[in-house]
Design an enzyme around this catalytic site. Structure first.
Site, PDB file in Angstrom:
ATOM      1  N   TRP A  43      85.510  14.878  20.515  1.00  0.00           N
ATOM      2  CA  TRP A  43      84.789  15.250  19.470  1.00  0.00           C
ATOM      3  C   TRP A  43      85.278  16.477  19.055  1.00  0.00           C
ATOM      4  O   TRP A  43      85.756  17.481  20.100  1.00  0.00           O
ATOM      5  CB  TRP A  43      83.257  15.377  19.759  1.00  0.00           C
ATOM      6  CG  TRP A  43      82.512  15.874  18.669  1.00  0.00           C
ATOM      7  CD1 TRP A  43      82.465  15.503  17.461  1.00  0.00           C
ATOM      8  CD2 TRP A  43      81.621  17.023  18.860  1.00  0.00           C
ATOM      9  NE1 TRP A  43      81.363  16.418  16.709  1.00  0.00           N
ATOM     10  CE2 TRP A  43      80.918  17.345  17.440  1.00  0.00           C
ATOM     11  CE3 TRP A  43      81.333  17.658  19.756  1.00  0.00           C
ATOM     12  CZ2 TRP A  43      80.090  18.339  17.499  1.00  0.00           C
ATOM     13  CZ3 TRP A  43      80.336  18.634  19.758  1.00  0.00           C
ATOM     14  CH2 TRP A  43      79.880  19.067  18.553  1.00  0.00           C
ATOM     15  N   ASP A  94      85.302   9.456  26.196  1.00  0.00           N
ATOM     16  CA  ASP A  94      84.319   9.123  25.136  1.00  0.00           C
ATOM     17  C   ASP A  94      84.739   9.478  23.665  1.00  0.00           C
ATOM     18  O   ASP A  94      85.367  10.470  23.537  1.00  0.00           O
ATOM     19  CB  ASP A  94      83.162   9.822  25.317  1.00  0.00           C
ATOM     20  CG  ASP A  94      81.982   9.629  24.473  1.00  0.00           C
ATOM     21  OD1 ASP A  94      80.831   8.902  24.576  1.00  0.00           O
ATOM     22  OD2 ASP A  94      81.861  10.507  23.649  1.00  0.00           O
ATOM     23  N   TYR A 128      83.979  10.700  14.295  1.00  0.00           N
ATOM     24  CA  TYR A 128      84.762  11.711  14.902  1.00  0.00           C
ATOM     25  C   TYR A 128      85.980  11.691  13.989  1.00  0.00           C
ATOM     26  O   TYR A 128      86.816  10.848  13.840  1.00  0.00           O
ATOM     27  CB  TYR A 128      85.224  11.836  16.110  1.00  0.00           C
ATOM     28  CG  TYR A 128      83.872  11.924  17.145  1.00  0.00           C
ATOM     29  CD1 TYR A 128      82.757  12.499  16.824  1.00  0.00           C
ATOM     30  CD2 TYR A 128      84.177  11.890  18.444  1.00  0.00           C
ATOM     31  CE1 TYR A 128      81.545  12.528  17.602  1.00  0.00           C
ATOM     32  CE2 TYR A 128      83.299  11.967  19.397  1.00  0.00           C
ATOM     33  CZ  TYR A 128      81.856  12.122  18.972  1.00  0.00           C
ATOM     34  OH  TYR A 128      80.811  12.410  19.895  1.00  0.00           O
ATOM     35  N   SER A 130      72.279   7.685  22.109  1.00  0.00           N
ATOM     36  CA  SER A 130      72.707   9.275  22.392  1.00  0.00           C
ATOM     37  C   SER A 130      71.361   9.939  21.836  1.00  0.00           C
ATOM     38  O   SER A 130      71.134   9.551  20.354  1.00  0.00           O
ATOM     39  CB  SER A 130      73.821   9.301  21.558  1.00  0.00           C
ATOM     40  OG  SER A 130      74.032  10.904  21.587  1.00  0.00           O
ATOM     41  N   GLN A 135      73.067   9.596  26.036  1.00  0.00           N
ATOM     42  CA  GLN A 135      74.133  11.097  25.867  1.00  0.00           C
ATOM     43  C   GLN A 135      73.574  12.044  24.881  1.00  0.00           C
ATOM     44  O   GLN A 135      73.500  11.954  23.849  1.00  0.00           O
ATOM     45  CB  GLN A 135      75.481  10.453  25.022  1.00  0.00           C
ATOM     46  CG  GLN A 135      76.311  11.504  25.243  1.00  0.00           C
ATOM     47  CD  GLN A 135      77.648  11.159  24.374  1.00  0.00           C
ATOM     48  OE1 GLN A 135      78.371  11.785  23.773  1.00  0.00           O
ATOM     49  NE2 GLN A 135      78.186   9.987  25.003  1.00  0.00           N
ATOM     50  N   TRP A 176      76.900  15.684  26.894  1.00  0.00           N
ATOM     51  CA  TRP A 176      77.818  16.425  26.212  1.00  0.00           C
ATOM     52  C   TRP A 176      77.476  17.738  25.918  1.00  0.00           C
ATOM     53  O   TRP A 176      76.329  18.474  25.975  1.00  0.00           O
ATOM     54  CB  TRP A 176      77.825  15.912  24.676  1.00  0.00           C
ATOM     55  CG  TRP A 176      76.577  16.047  23.826  1.00  0.00           C
ATOM     56  CD1 TRP A 176      75.725  15.190  23.755  1.00  0.00           C
ATOM     57  CD2 TRP A 176      76.480  16.875  22.632  1.00  0.00           C
ATOM     58  NE1 TRP A 176      74.979  15.487  22.662  1.00  0.00           N
ATOM     59  CE2 TRP A 176      75.321  16.322  21.943  1.00  0.00           C
ATOM     60  CE3 TRP A 176      77.033  17.952  22.420  1.00  0.00           C
ATOM     61  CZ2 TRP A 176      74.750  17.267  21.139  1.00  0.00           C
ATOM     62  CZ3 TRP A 176      76.620  18.572  21.268  1.00  0.00           C
ATOM     63  CH2 TRP A 176      75.241  18.184  20.479  1.00  0.00           C
ATOM     64  N   GLY A 215      85.952  18.173  26.388  1.00  0.00           N
ATOM     65  CA  GLY A 215      86.920  18.177  25.552  1.00  0.00           C
ATOM     66  C   GLY A 215      87.982  19.383  25.862  1.00  0.00           C
ATOM     67  O   GLY A 215      87.795  19.964  26.939  1.00  0.00           O
ATOM     68  N   SER A 218      91.507  21.470  23.978  1.00  0.00           N
ATOM     69  CA  SER A 218      92.503  21.755  22.806  1.00  0.00           C
ATOM     70  C   SER A 218      93.753  21.940  23.454  1.00  0.00           C
ATOM     71  O   SER A 218      94.980  21.961  22.919  1.00  0.00           O
ATOM     72  CB  SER A 218      92.144  22.898  21.956  1.00  0.00           C
ATOM     73  OG  SER A 218      91.837  24.121  22.473  1.00  0.00           O
ATOM     74  N   ASN A 254      89.179  22.400  34.011  1.00  0.00           N
ATOM     75  CA  ASN A 254      87.746  21.983  34.039  1.00  0.00           C
ATOM     76  C   ASN A 254      87.429  20.643  35.173  1.00  0.00           C
ATOM     77  O   ASN A 254      86.300  20.554  35.765  1.00  0.00           O
ATOM     78  CB  ASN A 254      87.217  21.288  32.682  1.00  0.00           C
ATOM     79  CG  ASN A 254      87.030  22.479  31.761  1.00  0.00           C
ATOM     80  OD1 ASN A 254      86.737  23.821  32.109  1.00  0.00           O
ATOM     81  ND2 ASN A 254      87.368  22.269  30.501  1.00  0.00           N
TER      82      ASN A 254
END
Length: 335
Positions: free
Chosen positions: A21, A49, A54, A152, A177, A205, A286, A288, A296
């Site tokens: 996302w 996921d 998205y 969710s 979620q 999330w 997530g 980038s 993580n």
């Protein structure tokens, strides 16, 4: 990487799930997104996921392309349905049978797979009878297009109603979620106890609160260049006004010595805190940049003792949001 069972099922998923996302098809270029997915695989993440909404379906396509060549049986792929996609016509939203049946076919095509491991109702749809929604999900399970069903951001009453309908239809509702982190704890008083009773896990999330719990944002200072708070494609809207006030940022700064004492980064501490809740099956993370994934993932397997959890609570004081009424879906369909 450690794995946990998803709800009252035999399906195991990785403690850290890679979520795309606000990244794939949006914040980062496709080649970087692919590198992040490959970094996740290299780090032992098996669970991915996404959602059809998205980047208006592009995120699913990017994830599918990035996973090409991988052994499908070794992966757990999750996606979602509810929000409008495509031309956003009058039936291109919600949880009607029509929208669910058409959406799953599009998602499978973009993801390059014959089935998803978990198909999730992205929000509760007040305009469609729950019986219609659950019957459509049951038909997808019987058709082999989805192995398990989740939701969710549903509240405790909605989870209970869906659980009993699913049971009567011979399928399992295995997951919810929600947003959940040190600062946003609205699921703790009602959703988590109900989920434990019903055999439903949380797939969480925003465990690092849109990056605020990394410590990158400082009180009285502008947001760092390239951070989510400067992203005009959607990331800024999710963080500005919720977490960037000085009271919150000053409290977050008090977590830094706690992380340092444990030899963890702030992000690793935040993820480990989420995973300390035994109703949480996995934390969605997530990225980038590939190195963010690698960092993580180190939170997997970290155990925080009671003293550490108390220090965290003392540092944050009464800042965490705990009101269960804030777990809610739009009263009318998003168009």
């Amino acid at each position: 990487m450690e794995h946990r069972y998803l709800g009252n099922s035999g399906l195991k998923i990785s403690e850290i799930t890679y979520g795309n996302w606000l990244t794939h098809g949006s914040q980062v270029e496709n080649d970087t997104a692919t590198k992040c997915v490959h970094a996740a695989l290299d780090a032992g993440i098996s669970t991915f996921d996404t959602a059809d909404v998205y980047a208006n379906t592009v995120a699913e396509q990017v994830l599918g392309d990035a996973l090409k060549g991988q052994r499908r049986e070794s992966l757990e792929i999750f996606t979602k349905v509810y929000f409008p996609t495509g031309p956003k016509g009058h039936n291109d939203t919600g949880l009607s049978r029509k929208h669910i049946m058409e959406s799953i076919n599009g998602s499978l095509s973009r993801l390059g797979t014959d089935y998803v491991d978990l198909y999730q109702a992205h929000r509760y749809d007040y305009e469609t009878p729950l019986e219609e929604t659950m019957q459509a999900f049951a038909d997808l399970v019987r058709a082999g297009k989805a192995l398990y069903i989740g939701v969710s951001e549903w509240n405790a009453d909605q989870l209970r109603a869906a659980h009993y309908l699913a049971r009567d239809l011979g399928i399992q509702l295995v997951s919810n979620q929600p947003q959940y982190n040190m600062l946003w704890r609205v699921i703790e008083s009602e959703v988590v106890p109900t989920s434990k009773e019903l055999g439903i896990s949380q797939v969480v999330w925003s465990p690092i609160a849109q990056g605020v719990l990394t410590g990158k944002y400082k009180p009285g200072q502008p947001a760092p260049a390239g951070s989510r708070a400067t992203d005009e494609k959607g990331g800024k809207d999710m963080i500005t006004g919720r977490y960037l006030d000085d009271d919150t940022l000053n409290a977050v700064a008090k977590l830094e010595p706690i992380a340092a004492d444990l030899g963890l980064t702030m992000a690793q501490l935040a993820i480990a805190w989420v995973l300390a809740n035994d109703n949480v099956a996995t934390a969605l993370v997530g990225a980038s940049r590939p190195e963010q994934v690698e960092s993580n993932v180190a939170a997997a397997g970290v155990k925080l003792d009671a003293e550490v959890l108390t220090r965290i609570d003392d540092a944050l004081g009464d800042l965490p949001v705990t009101d269960p009424s804030k777990t809610k879906s739009p009263p009318t369909r998003i168009v």
